[in-house]
Scaffold this active site. Structure first.
Site, PDB file in Angstrom:
ATOM      1  N   ASN A  12       0.227  12.744   1.395  1.00 59.67           N
ATOM      2  CA  ASN A  12       1.639  12.445   1.642  1.00 59.67           C
ATOM      3  C   ASN A  12       2.174  11.793   0.372  1.00 59.67           C
ATOM      4  OD1 ASN A  12       4.101  11.497   2.488  1.00 59.67           O
ATOM      5  ND2 ASN A  12       3.282   9.992   3.946  1.00 59.67           N
ATOM      6  N   LYS A  14       5.098  11.016  -0.324  1.00 63.04           N
ATOM      7  CA  LYS A  14       6.262  10.139  -0.058  1.00 63.04           C
ATOM      8  C   LYS A  14       7.366  10.441  -1.087  1.00 63.04           C
ATOM      9  CE  LYS A  14       3.178   6.900   2.121  1.00 63.04           C
ATOM     10  NZ  LYS A  14       2.877   5.535   2.516  1.00 63.04           N
ATOM     11  N   HIS A  99       6.402   9.362  10.756  1.00 59.81           N
ATOM     12  CA  HIS A  99       5.713   8.407   9.883  1.00 59.81           C
ATOM     13  C   HIS A  99       6.351   7.031  10.082  1.00 59.81           C
ATOM     14  CE1 HIS A  99       4.356   6.305   6.333  1.00 59.81           C
ATOM     15  NE2 HIS A  99       3.381   7.196   6.255  1.00 59.81           N
ATOM     16  N   GLU A 101       7.216   4.864   8.102  1.00 53.91           N
ATOM     17  CA  GLU A 101       8.334   4.565   7.197  1.00 53.91           C
ATOM     18  C   GLU A 101       9.631   5.206   7.701  1.00 53.91           C
ATOM     19  OE1 GLU A 101       6.302   5.759   3.608  1.00 53.91           O
ATOM     20  OE2 GLU A 101       4.960   4.057   3.894  1.00 53.91           O
ATOM     21  N   GLU A 169      -2.069   5.773  12.073  1.00 52.45           N
ATOM     22  CA  GLU A 169      -1.851   4.980  10.866  1.00 52.45           C
ATOM     23  C   GLU A 169      -1.405   3.572  11.250  1.00 52.45           C
ATOM     24  OE1 GLU A 169      -1.037   7.688   7.272  1.00 52.45           O
ATOM     25  OE2 GLU A 169       0.876   7.329   8.238  1.00 52.45           O
ATOM     26  N   GLY A 175      -0.598   1.378   2.484  1.00 48.91           N
ATOM     27  CA  GLY A 175      -0.249   0.911   1.145  1.00 48.91           C
ATOM     28  C   GLY A 175      -0.668  -0.519   0.843  1.00 48.91           C
ATOM     29  N   SER A 214      -4.474   3.363   3.543  1.00 49.88           N
ATOM     30  CA  SER A 214      -5.369   2.901   2.474  1.00 49.88           C
ATOM     31  C   SER A 214      -6.694   3.656   2.397  1.00 49.88           C
ATOM     32  CB  SER A 214      -5.613   1.384   2.593  1.00 49.88           C
ATOM     33  OG  SER A 214      -4.394   0.688   2.419  1.00 49.88           O
TER      34      SER A 214
HETATM   35  P1  PGA Z   1      -1.549   4.945   1.920  1.00 44.11           P
HETATM   36  O1  PGA Z   1      -0.431   5.654   2.853  1.00 44.11           O
HETATM   37  O2  PGA Z   1      -2.710   5.899   1.836  1.00 44.11           O
HETATM   38  O3  PGA Z   1      -0.867   4.751   0.603  1.00 44.11           O
HETATM   39  O4  PGA Z   1      -1.915   3.680   2.594  1.00 44.11           O
HETATM   40  C1  PGA Z   1      -0.788   6.401   3.972  1.00 44.11           C
HETATM   41  C2  PGA Z   1       0.446   6.976   4.609  1.00 44.11           C
HETATM   42  O5  PGA Z   1       1.461   6.292   4.694  1.00 44.11           O
HETATM   43  O6  PGA Z   1       0.442   8.143   5.064  1.00 44.11           O
END
Ligand code: PGA
Length: 257
Positions: A12, A14, A99, A101, A169, A175, A214
């Protein structure tokens, strides 16, 4: 890992990546085709601006390209949005919906996420439905309750094992470099498997359950080896081919142990 389910490792990107970044995708594709194809499916969800170019560059390969969100309608007066039809028209094979976000930054409810997932299925996109608890929810012991609620309300009734994957998640792991303990991932994925099997029967028992938050080359083997973890949704570590391929390599390590 669930026996007989081909794992899916999804990147992803983003809101990262310009056309100049597509050389990373080319390196990922090369690594996948040379060594990893037999072990897993690979998907890279790029920003909407790159879907067309990314799909062109991977067109003769089995690497899939996806979007990161879609509108519920096919077209209309929705400034700035993209429909599932548009994403598919650009050559995408998949889409992420729900997601955290999107849920946080755009106030998307599980009802909206379900409608978006329905839009993905309407046009034949592999649809990844994301769920996960916040830090406060985990601390107050509500993790499974939240997962049950989000899963129940976000999954479209027509979901099948071939058309939908679920990504667990934990919001606090995205992150941050933090990951849940192996037992916690085991518990969450076992719980989701049970809920999905109760609702979707055989389809639910075969649906891919991805872990996200992560994931790095250093922790991928441990996380991907957990029962009912059928792949990963990877943010930061999907931007560089070396890291992403390092994560995919976990499946070779697991196979060889
Ligand atoms: P990350 O994000 O691997 O940077 O923690 C995962 C995600 O949001 O899909």
């Amino acid at each position: 890992m669930t026996p007989k389910i081909k794992p899916l490792v999804a990147g992803n990107w983003k809101m990262n990546g310009l056309h100049a970044s597509l050389h990373e995708l080319e390196a990922m594709t090369k690594g996948y085709n040379t060594e990893l194809r037999g072990f897993l499916d690979m998907l890279v969800c790029v920003p909407a601006t790159l879907i067309h170019s990314a799909a062109k560059r991977t067109s003769n390969t089995s690497v899939m390209i996806g979007g990161q969100d879609c509108h519920i309608n096919a077209s209309g007066a929705h400034t700035g949005d993209c429909s599932a039809e548009m994403i598919a028209d650009c050559g995408a094979n998949a889409v992420i919906v729900g997601h955290s976000e999107r849920r946080t930054d755009h106030g998307e409810s599980s009802t909206t996420v379900k409608a978006k997932a329905g839009a993905g299925l309407r046009v034949g996109l592999l649809t990844i439905v994301c769920i996960g608890e916040t830090e406060a929810e985990r601390k107050s012991g509500r993790t499974l309750e939240v997962l049950s609620e989000q899963l129940g309300q976000s999954m479209p009734d027509s979901a099948t094992a071939d058309t939908v994957a679920v990504a667990y998640e934990p919001v606090w792991a995205i992150g941050t470099g933090l990951t849940p303990a192996v037992e916690d991932v085991h518990e969450a994925h076992g719980f989701m498997r049970k809920q999905l099997t109760e609702r979707f029967g055989n389809e639910g028992s075969r649906m891919r359950l991805l872990y996200g938050g992560s994931v790095k080359p250093e922790n991928a083997t441990e996380l991907m080896a957990i029962e009912n973890v059928d792949g990963a949704l990877v943010g930061g570590a999907s931007l560089k081919a070396a890291d992403f391929l390092g994560i995919c390599n976990a499946y070779r390590n697991i196979k060889n142990t």
